[in-house]
Design an enzyme around this catalytic site. Structure first.
Site, PDB file in Angstrom:
ATOM      1  N   ARG A  11      16.912   3.773 -42.775  1.00 52.73           N
ATOM      2  CA  ARG A  11      16.973   2.763 -41.395  1.00 52.73           C
ATOM      3  C   ARG A  11      15.879   1.749 -41.136  1.00 52.73           C
ATOM      4  O   ARG A  11      14.716   2.488 -41.018  1.00 52.73           O
ATOM      5  CB  ARG A  11      17.128   3.845 -40.248  1.00 52.73           C
ATOM      6  CG  ARG A  11      17.070   2.991 -38.758  1.00 52.73           C
ATOM      7  CD  ARG A  11      16.832   4.051 -37.648  1.00 52.73           C
ATOM      8  NE  ARG A  11      16.735   3.551 -36.466  1.00 52.73           N
ATOM      9  CZ  ARG A  11      16.401   3.931 -35.281  1.00 52.73           C
ATOM     10  NH1 ARG A  11      15.868   5.168 -35.625  1.00 52.73           N
ATOM     11  NH2 ARG A  11      16.282   3.307 -34.321  1.00 52.73           N
TER      12      ARG A  11
ATOM     13  N   ASN B  51      10.895  13.518 -30.915  1.00 52.12           N
ATOM     14  CA  ASN B  51      10.853  12.386 -31.024  1.00 52.12           C
ATOM     15  C   ASN B  51      12.157  11.957 -30.571  1.00 52.12           C
ATOM     16  O   ASN B  51      13.218  11.959 -31.226  1.00 52.12           O
ATOM     17  CB  ASN B  51      10.863  11.643 -32.515  1.00 52.12           C
ATOM     18  CG  ASN B  51      10.812  10.058 -32.591  1.00 52.12           C
ATOM     19  OD1 ASN B  51      11.372   9.518 -31.608  1.00 52.12           O
ATOM     20  ND2 ASN B  51      10.727   9.622 -33.722  1.00 52.12           N
TER      21      ASN B  51
ATOM     22  N   PRO C  83      18.557  10.281 -31.394  1.00 51.70           N
ATOM     23  CA  PRO C  83      19.572   9.747 -32.008  1.00 51.70           C
ATOM     24  C   PRO C  83      19.033   8.618 -33.212  1.00 51.70           C
ATOM     25  O   PRO C  83      17.625   8.032 -33.070  1.00 51.70           O
ATOM     26  CB  PRO C  83      20.245   8.612 -30.799  1.00 51.70           C
ATOM     27  CG  PRO C  83      19.688   9.699 -29.541  1.00 51.70           C
ATOM     28  CD  PRO C  83      18.608  10.345 -29.883  1.00 51.70           C
ATOM     29  N   ASN C  84      19.655   8.624 -34.158  1.00 44.52           N
ATOM     30  CA  ASN C  84      19.310   7.644 -35.213  1.00 44.52           C
ATOM     31  C   ASN C  84      18.541   8.048 -36.161  1.00 44.52           C
ATOM     32  O   ASN C  84      18.221   7.543 -37.170  1.00 44.52           O
ATOM     33  CB  ASN C  84      19.185   6.353 -34.822  1.00 44.52           C
ATOM     34  CG  ASN C  84      20.329   5.684 -33.773  1.00 44.52           C
ATOM     35  OD1 ASN C  84      21.502   5.455 -34.490  1.00 44.52           O
ATOM     36  ND2 ASN C  84      20.176   5.053 -32.765  1.00 44.52           N
TER      37      ASN C  84
ATOM     38  N   ARG D  63       5.880  -3.372 -29.890  1.00 41.96           N
ATOM     39  CA  ARG D  63       7.341  -3.663 -29.901  1.00 41.96           C
ATOM     40  C   ARG D  63       7.791  -4.363 -28.897  1.00 41.96           C
ATOM     41  O   ARG D  63       7.106  -4.826 -27.776  1.00 41.96           O
ATOM     42  CB  ARG D  63       8.213  -2.474 -30.664  1.00 41.96           C
ATOM     43  CG  ARG D  63       7.517  -1.981 -31.857  1.00 41.96           C
ATOM     44  CD  ARG D  63       8.358  -0.725 -32.410  1.00 41.96           C
ATOM     45  NE  ARG D  63       9.648  -1.278 -32.909  1.00 41.96           N
ATOM     46  CZ  ARG D  63      10.730  -0.393 -33.156  1.00 41.96           C
ATOM     47  NH1 ARG D  63      10.238   0.748 -33.203  1.00 41.96           N
ATOM     48  NH2 ARG D  63      12.232  -0.910 -33.458  1.00 41.96           N
TER      49      ARG D  63
ATOM     50  N   ARG E 277      10.646  -0.950 -25.067  1.00 40.21           N
ATOM     51  CA  ARG E 277      10.232   0.046 -25.817  1.00 40.21           C
ATOM     52  C   ARG E 277       8.704   0.686 -25.272  1.00 40.21           C
ATOM     53  O   ARG E 277       8.330   1.737 -25.423  1.00 40.21           O
ATOM     54  CB  ARG E 277       9.995   0.147 -27.175  1.00 40.21           C
ATOM     55  CG  ARG E 277      11.266  -0.285 -27.939  1.00 40.21           C
ATOM     56  CD  ARG E 277      11.106  -0.274 -29.317  1.00 40.21           C
ATOM     57  NE  ARG E 277      12.239  -0.896 -30.104  1.00 40.21           N
ATOM     58  CZ  ARG E 277      13.505  -0.512 -30.372  1.00 40.21           C
ATOM     59  NH1 ARG E 277      13.789   0.748 -30.114  1.00 40.21           N
ATOM     60  NH2 ARG E 277      14.364  -1.193 -31.006  1.00 40.21           N
TER      61      ARG E 277
ATOM     62  N   HIS F 102       6.144   9.054 -31.921  1.00 41.15           N
ATOM     63  CA  HIS F 102       7.194   8.016 -32.276  1.00 41.15           C
ATOM     64  C   HIS F 102       6.607   7.507 -33.898  1.00 41.15           C
ATOM     65  O   HIS F 102       5.423   7.235 -33.858  1.00 41.15           O
ATOM     66  CB  HIS F 102       6.840   6.802 -31.263  1.00 41.15           C
ATOM     67  CG  HIS F 102       7.658   7.417 -30.083  1.00 41.15           C
ATOM     68  ND1 HIS F 102       8.970   7.359 -29.946  1.00 41.15           N
ATOM     69  CD2 HIS F 102       6.816   7.620 -28.973  1.00 41.15           C
ATOM     70  CE1 HIS F 102       8.961   8.012 -28.555  1.00 41.15           C
ATOM     71  NE2 HIS F 102       7.987   8.204 -28.084  1.00 41.15           N
TER      72      HIS F 102
ATOM     73  N   SER G  23       6.762   4.260 -35.061  1.00 43.49           N
ATOM     74  CA  SER G  23       6.429   3.242 -34.924  1.00 43.49           C
ATOM     75  C   SER G  23       5.387   3.117 -33.777  1.00 43.49           C
ATOM     76  O   SER G  23       5.501   4.200 -32.654  1.00 43.49           O
ATOM     77  CB  SER G  23       7.541   2.162 -34.752  1.00 43.49           C
ATOM     78  OG  SER G  23       8.283   2.645 -33.334  1.00 43.49           O
TER      79      SER G  23
ATOM     80  N   ALA H 189      15.633   6.421 -28.977  1.00 48.11           N
ATOM     81  CA  ALA H 189      15.784   5.438 -27.883  1.00 48.11           C
ATOM     82  C   ALA H 189      15.975   6.001 -26.341  1.00 48.11           C
ATOM     83  O   ALA H 189      15.695   5.463 -25.560  1.00 48.11           O
ATOM     84  CB  ALA H 189      16.994   4.593 -28.174  1.00 48.11           C
TER      85      ALA H 189
ATOM     86  N   GLU I  92       4.769  14.398 -27.956  1.00 51.91           N
ATOM     87  CA  GLU I  92       5.795  13.322 -28.241  1.00 51.91           C
ATOM     88  C   GLU I  92       5.338  12.520 -29.208  1.00 51.91           C
ATOM     89  O   GLU I  92       4.322  12.051 -29.270  1.00 51.91           O
ATOM     90  CB  GLU I  92       5.736  12.467 -26.672  1.00 51.91           C
ATOM     91  CG  GLU I  92       6.699  11.037 -27.170  1.00 51.91           C
ATOM     92  CD  GLU I  92       6.622  10.396 -25.603  1.00 51.91           C
ATOM     93  OE1 GLU I  92       5.822  10.699 -24.478  1.00 51.91           O
ATOM     94  OE2 GLU I  92       7.089   9.198 -25.700  1.00 51.91           O
TER      95      GLU I  92
ATOM     96  N   ASP J  76      13.473  15.770 -17.710  1.00 52.67           N
ATOM     97  CA  ASP J  76      13.669  16.899 -16.767  1.00 52.67           C
ATOM     98  C   ASP J  76      13.656  18.365 -17.295  1.00 52.67           C
ATOM     99  O   ASP J  76      13.354  19.201 -17.246  1.00 52.67           O
ATOM    100  CB  ASP J  76      14.830  16.672 -15.685  1.00 52.67           C
ATOM    101  CG  ASP J  76      14.719  15.818 -14.680  1.00 52.67           C
ATOM    102  OD1 ASP J  76      13.526  15.396 -14.389  1.00 52.67           O
ATOM    103  OD2 ASP J  76      15.605  15.409 -13.951  1.00 52.67           O
TER     104      ASP J  76
ATOM    105  N   HIS K 294      13.315   5.962 -23.640  1.00 56.71           N
ATOM    106  CA  HIS K 294      13.150   4.787 -22.717  1.00 56.71           C
ATOM    107  C   HIS K 294      14.311   4.780 -21.800  1.00 56.71           C
ATOM    108  O   HIS K 294      14.403   3.865 -20.813  1.00 56.71           O
ATOM    109  CB  HIS K 294      13.243   3.444 -23.710  1.00 56.71           C
ATOM    110  CG  HIS K 294      12.383   3.549 -24.818  1.00 56.71           C
ATOM    111  ND1 HIS K 294      11.140   3.668 -24.982  1.00 56.71           N
ATOM    112  CD2 HIS K 294      12.851   3.259 -26.232  1.00 56.71           C
ATOM    113  CE1 HIS K 294      10.737   3.527 -26.318  1.00 56.71           C
ATOM    114  NE2 HIS K 294      11.921   3.610 -26.910  1.00 56.71           N
TER     115      HIS K 294
ATOM    116  N   TYR L  45      10.286   1.811 -39.867  1.00 61.18           N
ATOM    117  CA  TYR L  45      10.065   3.465 -39.828  1.00 61.18           C
ATOM    118  C   TYR L  45       9.720   3.845 -41.205  1.00 61.18           C
ATOM    119  O   TYR L  45       9.524   5.163 -41.325  1.00 61.18           O
ATOM    120  CB  TYR L  45      11.519   3.791 -39.497  1.00 61.18           C
ATOM    121  CG  TYR L  45      11.927   3.703 -37.895  1.00 61.18           C
ATOM    122  CD1 TYR L  45      11.189   3.744 -36.749  1.00 61.18           C
ATOM    123  CD2 TYR L  45      12.904   2.678 -37.744  1.00 61.18           C
ATOM    124  CE1 TYR L  45      11.434   3.439 -35.724  1.00 61.18           C
ATOM    125  CE2 TYR L  45      13.477   2.231 -36.470  1.00 61.18           C
ATOM    126  CZ  TYR L  45      12.594   2.839 -35.359  1.00 61.18           C
ATOM    127  OH  TYR L  45      12.905   2.361 -34.210  1.00 61.18           O
TER     128      TYR L  45
HETATM  129  C1  DQA Z   1      11.206   5.845 -32.156  1.00 61.26           C
HETATM  130  C2  DQA Z   1      11.115   4.390 -31.341  1.00 61.26           C
HETATM  131  C3  DQA Z   1      12.062   4.127 -30.259  1.00 61.26           C
HETATM  132  O1  DQA Z   1      12.015   2.897 -29.699  1.00 61.26           O
HETATM  133  C4  DQA Z   1      13.349   3.876 -31.213  1.00 61.26           C
HETATM  134  O2  DQA Z   1      14.465   3.752 -30.277  1.00 61.26           O
HETATM  135  C5  DQA Z   1      13.535   5.018 -32.200  1.00 61.26           C
HETATM  136  C6  DQA Z   1      12.533   5.612 -33.106  1.00 61.26           C
HETATM  137  C7  DQA Z   1       9.981   5.853 -33.235  1.00 61.26           C
HETATM  138  O3  DQA Z   1      10.070   6.881 -33.961  1.00 61.26           O
HETATM  139  O4  DQA Z   1       9.202   4.833 -33.561  1.00 61.26           O
HETATM  140  O5  DQA Z   1      14.739   5.464 -32.616  1.00 61.26           O
HETATM  141  O6  DQA Z   1      11.218   6.880 -31.149  1.00 61.26           O
END
Ligand code: DQA
Length: 148
Positions: A21, A77, A13-14, A110, A114, A103, A105, A80, A101, A90, A83, A26
């Site tokens: 963003r 990635n 998401p996002n 943070r 997170r 991220h 950031s 959110a 995995e 699963d 978390h 980011y």
């Molecule tokens: C993220 C970190 C997450 O906490 C956040 O919700 C994101 C991006 C990152 O790439 O740093 O959407 O996964």
């Protein structure tokens, strides 16, 4: 048909909004740039990439399940959902593929919410805070474990 020279790249998401963003968190690199970096890096190791992004948890789970048929690893990635989602963790366990995995950031620097990742418990490696380069590192990691 089985195609074991492919990585699944999953962005949650996002992450479709990367570039605009919260650039102070980011950066300004877009999702298209990240998918290209992953694809170019994978190609250096003889792998191709299927890149998916969704804002919907169930779509991400379906894509993870599909990887069972034709992928040799998953770079994810989860945004959110990292978390919150036991269901994503699963699904990753269920398909029994190596998981990296990523991220952008450093989630540990943070907000406290997170700091915990459900996905890390099922990941072979985790990279956080390296920006887009983290995706390239994840691809290289999975490529090294890949036996052609
Ligand atoms: C993220 C970190 C997450 O906490 C956040 O919700 C994101 C991006 C990152 O790439 O740093 O959407 O996964």
């Amino acid at each position: 048909m089985t195609h074991r020279h492919r990585l699944l790249l999953v962005n949650g998401p996002n992450l479709n909004l990367l570039g605009t963003r919260e650039p102070e968190v980011y950066g300004t690199v877009t999702l298209a740039d990240i998918e290209k970096l992953a694809t170019v890096t994978a190609a250096e190791h003889g792998l191709d990439v299927r890149a998916v992004q969704s804002n919907h948890e169930g779509v991400l789970i379906d894509e993870i399940h599909n990887a069972r048929n034709d992928c040799c690893g998953i770079v994810i990635n989860p945004g959110a959902l990292t978390h919150t989602s036991i269901a994503i963790a699963d699904a990753l366990s269920a398909v029994n593929l190596p998981v990296a995995e990523v991220h952008l950031s450093n989630i540990h620097r943070r907000e406290p919410f997170r700091h915990h990742s459900y996905v890390s418990a099922v990941a072979e490696m985790v990279v956080a805070g390296a920006g887009p380069e983290g995706y390239a590192a994840a691809v290289r990691y999975l490529a090294q474990g890949h036996t052609p």
